[in-house]
Write an enzyme that holds these catalytic residues in place. Structure first.
Site, PDB file in Angstrom:
ATOM      1  N   SER A 110       0.513  -1.171   0.324  1.00 12.51           N
ATOM      2  CA  SER A 110       0.209   0.634   0.239  1.00 12.51           C
ATOM      3  C   SER A 110       0.926   1.128   0.216  1.00 12.51           C
ATOM      4  CB  SER A 110      -0.975   0.390   1.706  1.00 12.51           C
ATOM      5  OG  SER A 110      -1.925   1.403   0.873  1.00 12.51           O
ATOM      6  N   GLU A 116      -1.950  -2.047  -7.943  1.00 13.22           N
ATOM      7  CA  GLU A 116      -3.285  -2.102  -7.797  1.00 13.22           C
ATOM      8  C   GLU A 116      -3.266  -1.476  -6.883  1.00 13.22           C
ATOM      9  OE1 GLU A 116      -3.726  -3.147  -3.614  1.00 13.22           O
ATOM     10  OE2 GLU A 116      -1.409  -1.896  -3.568  1.00 13.22           O
ATOM     11  N   HIS A 136      -4.882  -5.324  -1.651  1.00 17.95           N
ATOM     12  CA  HIS A 136      -6.028  -5.124  -0.646  1.00 17.95           C
ATOM     13  C   HIS A 136      -7.062  -5.982  -0.527  1.00 17.95           C
ATOM     14  CE1 HIS A 136      -4.039  -0.725  -0.838  1.00 17.95           C
ATOM     15  NE2 HIS A 136      -4.310  -0.705   0.244  1.00 17.95           N
TER      16      HIS A 136
END
Length: 306
Positions: free
Chosen positions: A110, A208, A277
């Site tokens: 992330s 992502e 995620h």
């Protein structure tokens, strides 16, 4: 030239830090129990429980934790408690010479994507894009597959990802080989124009994201495309885009947006990987040699440890 960190052994001590936002305390408590269950000891960063707005302490505190853990000979790996916001704020002040001279496992994803890119491109160290202690592992009912992905830190093992793990789809046909790079799309696009701009030339690019409307994904992919990052890559892997749905009536779908830029790029591309995620979340070593084949719908990644 890539540097592989040394594998973990039972009884080793790992650092747990929060280089971005403050982690959920209850989730982190369960995450630390998981570390113990792996047979590891842990040392907590001084700013781990700090709160400075949306940051886990000010920049100096979070930077100090990261630098000190790389310099600490007792520490064999650095595992991020969670992501959030703020790692890019400390990237320019990291002691990259210390990291290069003290290579060790660095794990997260992330917002941690910015540090993955910066560390790899400044030092050559292979780092790990995988589920974090508070954000993923410490949640109630955390997926066992996500937990099992930490085993790659103890024993060198190649990842062979095919449709037996999740449904893989071909977007652009072909095969490719090169170092696996990338991570969170928002952080990759924010690296543009900085000293840590993502280098995709001859590499397999993983992307992502979470909670971004298709219009925002469009903007970020367009930025990477105009900068040549998509078409310079050897191939593209589409991870999970969690809750990336339109909030307005007039909108392209996420699939339409991604397909538009992947077709423009014209590089071999596969989508459907449980990376990002999502649950389960499969950890992968960034910087390790990878190969992909759209006909076989497979991704192979070499071990990231020695």
């Amino acid at each position: 030239m890539s540097i592989k960190p040394t594998r973990l052994n039972k009884g080793d001590t790992v650092a747990v830090i929060a280089p971005a936002s403050p982690p959920n305390k209850e989730n982190l408590k369960r995450g630390l129990k998981f570390v113990e269950d792996l047979g590891l000891n842990y040392k907590l960063g001084k700013s781990l429980y700090s709160e400075y707005g949306y940051l886990a302490g000010d920049d100096e505190a979070r930077l100090s934790d990261l630098n000190e853990m790389f310099l600490d000979d007792e520490i064999k790996a650095i595992i991020c408690a969670g992501g959030g916001y703020g790692t890019a704020r400390i990237a320019s002040a990291l002691d990259y010479n210390a990291i290069k001279n003290n290579p060790k496992i660095f794990w997260g994803y992330s917002d941690i994507t910015f540090l993955h890119t910066a560390i790899r491109q400044q030092t050559g160290l292979i780092t790990f894009h995988g589920p974090m202690l508070a954000s993923d592992i410490g949640k109630e009912g955390a997926n066992q597959v996500s937990k099992d992905t930490f085993q790659q830190l103890f024993v060198p093992v190649e990842l062979n990802y095919d449709s037996s793990i999740s449904q893989i789809e071909e977007l652009v046909p072909g095969s490719a080989e090169g170092p696996l790079v990338g991570g969170n799309l928002s952080l990759l696009s924010s690296s543009m124009g900085t000293p840590f701009e993502i280098d995709t030339k001859g590499k397999i690019l993983l992307i992502e994201d979470i909670n971004e409307e298709p219009r925002a994904v469009d903007r970020m992919l367009n930025q990477l495309y105009m900068a040549g990052k998509l078409q310079q890559s050897a191939g593209i892997i589409i991870g999970d885009f969690n809750n990336c749905v339109p909030e307005r009536e007039l909108s392209l779908s996420l699939e339409e947006v991604i397909d538009h830029y992947i077709q423009l790029a014209g590089r071999p591309a596969l989508k459907g990987f449980n990376m990002g995620h999502c649950s389960p979340h499969i950890g992968v070593p960034l910087g390790a040699t990878a190969s992909m084949d759209t006909k076989e719908k497979t991704l192979y990644v070499e071990s990231g440890i020695n």
